[in-house]
Design a protein around this motif. Structure first.
Motif, PDB file in Angstrom:
ATOM      1  N   ASN A  77      12.227   1.473   0.718  1.00 47.46           N
ATOM      2  CA  ASN A  77      11.207   0.794  -0.085  1.00 47.46           C
ATOM      3  C   ASN A  77       9.947   0.620   0.770  1.00 47.46           C
ATOM      4  O   ASN A  77      10.002   0.695   1.999  1.00 47.46           O
ATOM      5  CB  ASN A  77      11.734  -0.533  -0.638  1.00 47.46           C
ATOM      6  CG  ASN A  77      11.952  -1.583   0.437  1.00 47.46           C
ATOM      7  OD1 ASN A  77      11.072  -1.828   1.269  1.00 47.46           O
ATOM      8  ND2 ASN A  77      13.119  -2.204   0.425  1.00 47.46           N
ATOM      9  N   PRO A  78       8.782   0.424   0.129  1.00 52.24           N
ATOM     10  CA  PRO A  78       7.512   0.409   0.875  1.00 52.24           C
ATOM     11  C   PRO A  78       7.483  -0.576   2.040  1.00 52.24           C
ATOM     12  O   PRO A  78       6.941  -0.269   3.100  1.00 52.24           O
ATOM     13  CB  PRO A  78       6.482   0.024  -0.190  1.00 52.24           C
ATOM     14  CG  PRO A  78       7.091   0.474  -1.473  1.00 52.24           C
ATOM     15  CD  PRO A  78       8.564   0.293  -1.309  1.00 52.24           C
ATOM     16  N   LYS A  79       8.103  -1.752   1.851  1.00 54.30           N
ATOM     17  CA  LYS A  79       8.076  -2.760   2.919  1.00 54.30           C
ATOM     18  C   LYS A  79       8.870  -2.280   4.135  1.00 54.30           C
ATOM     19  O   LYS A  79       8.409  -2.383   5.272  1.00 54.30           O
ATOM     20  CB  LYS A  79       8.641  -4.073   2.386  1.00 54.30           C
ATOM     21  CG  LYS A  79       8.430  -5.239   3.329  1.00 54.30           C
ATOM     22  CD  LYS A  79       8.829  -6.537   2.675  1.00 54.30           C
ATOM     23  CE  LYS A  79       8.561  -7.708   3.599  1.00 54.30           C
ATOM     24  NZ  LYS A  79       8.877  -8.991   2.990  1.00 54.30           N
TER      25      LYS A  79
ATOM     26  N   LEU B 265       9.144   0.199   9.541  1.00 58.92           N
ATOM     27  CA  LEU B 265       9.640   1.263  10.412  1.00 58.92           C
ATOM     28  C   LEU B 265       8.480   2.042  11.028  1.00 58.92           C
ATOM     29  O   LEU B 265       8.484   2.362  12.220  1.00 58.92           O
ATOM     30  CB  LEU B 265      10.553   2.210   9.616  1.00 58.92           C
ATOM     31  CG  LEU B 265      11.190   3.365  10.382  1.00 58.92           C
ATOM     32  CD1 LEU B 265      11.949   2.880  11.601  1.00 58.92           C
ATOM     33  CD2 LEU B 265      12.099   4.171   9.465  1.00 58.92           C
ATOM     34  N   PHE B 266       7.466   2.322  10.219  1.00 60.38           N
ATOM     35  CA  PHE B 266       6.268   3.022  10.700  1.00 60.38           C
ATOM     36  C   PHE B 266       5.645   2.250  11.867  1.00 60.38           C
ATOM     37  O   PHE B 266       5.325   2.813  12.909  1.00 60.38           O
ATOM     38  CB  PHE B 266       5.261   3.159   9.546  1.00 60.38           C
ATOM     39  CG  PHE B 266       4.031   3.951   9.896  1.00 60.38           C
ATOM     40  CD1 PHE B 266       3.919   5.269   9.533  1.00 60.38           C
ATOM     41  CD2 PHE B 266       2.977   3.361  10.592  1.00 60.38           C
ATOM     42  CE1 PHE B 266       2.788   6.013   9.860  1.00 60.38           C
ATOM     43  CE2 PHE B 266       1.844   4.077  10.928  1.00 60.38           C
ATOM     44  CZ  PHE B 266       1.754   5.411  10.561  1.00 60.38           C
ATOM     45  N   THR B 267       5.490   0.927  11.684  1.00 61.57           N
ATOM     46  CA  THR B 267       4.883   0.074  12.716  1.00 61.57           C
ATOM     47  C   THR B 267       5.725   0.071  13.982  1.00 61.57           C
ATOM     48  O   THR B 267       5.196   0.145  15.095  1.00 61.57           O
ATOM     49  CB  THR B 267       4.715  -1.362  12.181  1.00 61.57           C
ATOM     50  OG1 THR B 267       3.988  -1.308  10.953  1.00 61.57           O
ATOM     51  CG2 THR B 267       3.963  -2.241  13.154  1.00 61.57           C
ATOM     52  N   GLU B 268       7.055  -0.023  13.821  1.00 61.37           N
ATOM     53  CA  GLU B 268       7.962  -0.016  14.990  1.00 61.37           C
ATOM     54  C   GLU B 268       7.838   1.297  15.766  1.00 61.37           C
ATOM     55  O   GLU B 268       7.752   1.293  16.999  1.00 61.37           O
ATOM     56  CB  GLU B 268       9.422  -0.168  14.528  1.00 61.37           C
ATOM     57  CG  GLU B 268       9.835  -1.585  14.213  1.00 61.37           C
ATOM     58  CD  GLU B 268      11.303  -1.639  13.785  1.00 61.37           C
ATOM     59  OE1 GLU B 268      12.153  -1.052  14.498  1.00 61.37           O
ATOM     60  OE2 GLU B 268      11.583  -2.240  12.744  1.00 61.37           O
TER      61      GLU B 268
ATOM     62  N   LEU C 207       0.837  -1.189   0.000  1.00 64.74           N
ATOM     63  CA  LEU C 207       0.000   0.000   0.000  1.00 64.74           C
ATOM     64  C   LEU C 207       0.878   1.247   0.000  1.00 64.74           C
ATOM     65  O   LEU C 207       1.934   1.280   0.612  1.00 64.74           O
ATOM     66  CB  LEU C 207      -0.897   0.031   1.246  1.00 64.74           C
ATOM     67  CG  LEU C 207      -1.951  -1.063   1.339  1.00 64.74           C
ATOM     68  CD1 LEU C 207      -2.683  -0.948   2.672  1.00 64.74           C
ATOM     69  CD2 LEU C 207      -2.955  -0.971   0.204  1.00 64.74           C
ATOM     70  N   LYS C 208       0.399   2.269  -0.691  1.00 62.95           N
ATOM     71  CA  LYS C 208       1.121   3.541  -0.687  1.00 62.95           C
ATOM     72  C   LYS C 208       0.192   4.599  -0.116  1.00 62.95           C
ATOM     73  O   LYS C 208      -0.908   4.803  -0.615  1.00 62.95           O
ATOM     74  CB  LYS C 208       1.542   3.923  -2.098  1.00 62.95           C
ATOM     75  CG  LYS C 208       2.337   5.216  -2.126  1.00 62.95           C
ATOM     76  CD  LYS C 208       2.705   5.603  -3.524  1.00 62.95           C
ATOM     77  CE  LYS C 208       3.435   6.941  -3.513  1.00 62.95           C
ATOM     78  NZ  LYS C 208       3.677   7.442  -4.853  1.00 62.95           N
TER      79      LYS C 208
END
Length: 200
Positions: A92-94, A99-102, A58-59
């Motif tokens: 990259n998106p993954k 990183l966002f989740t962390e 998702l972007k």
């Protein structure tokens, strides 16, 4: 008269022959349709047991939110587009989603464990007694704003010489400062009749 009778019989015979031909065609079609229906009934039904979404594909183009308790709203005015090109911090998106989740998990954990202390310390600084009933309001308000703020910091370029891990720690520190400033702003702007004097 017999010739006319012969023609009538011939005409009836031709009609019966044509009808017979039509009936045979229809019978073949019916047989074929019955065969297809039987095949469809014998097929096992399609069942969707589980659907998996690949969130790393998702972007996120835009995020919207409000900064009600003072998490640097002036920073948002400089954001025209969250998709900032040609910056070293773009992963990259993954990796970005990971990183966002962390970051979100770390900040949520920090809030759950430390918000009460931050509120108490800020109350002492302002020489006022802080009512614990504000905690849940402040907590929910900050948590609503987290995705927007994390996205903002993920779009900041990595400082020269910093590793991705150091960049992550820098983001966490900035967000903790914002939380402290947000609590301070909230308590400073409480109406006078809702502030308690700290007599300790």
């Amino acid at each position: 008269m017999s010739q006319n009778m012969y023609r009538v019989i011939q005409s009836i015979q031709a009609y019966v022959y044509a009808q017979d031909k039509t009936i045979r065609k229809l019978q073949k079609k019916i047989d074929l349709l019955e065969k297809k229906i039987t095949e469809l009934q014998d097929r096992p039904p399609v069942r969707v047991e589980k659907m998996e979404y690949k969130f790393d594909q998702l972007k996120v183009e835009t995020l919207e939110g409000t900064l009600n308790i003072g998490l640097n709203p002036s920073d948002l005015q400089a954001i025209d587009d969250l998709s900032v090109p040609n910056q070293k911090s773009q992963a990259n998106p993954k990796e970005r989603m990971s990183l966002f989740t962390e970051l979100e998990s770390s900040i949520n954990e920090y809030l759950d464990e430390n918000l009460q202390t931050v509120m108490a310390n800020t109350g002492k600084q302002l020489q006022m007694r802080v009512d614990n009933t504000y905690r849940e309001f402040i907590l929910q308000d900050i948590k609503k704003q987290l995705p927007n703020r994390i996205e903002y910091y993920l779009n900041q370029p990595i400082r020269n010489g910093n590793t991705p891990e150091q960049h992550k720690e820098w983001i966490l520190e900035q967000m903790k400062k914002e939380i402290h400033n947000g609590v301070l702003t909230f308590l400073q702007h409480l109406p006078e009749n809702m502030k308690g004097t700290n007599k300790e």
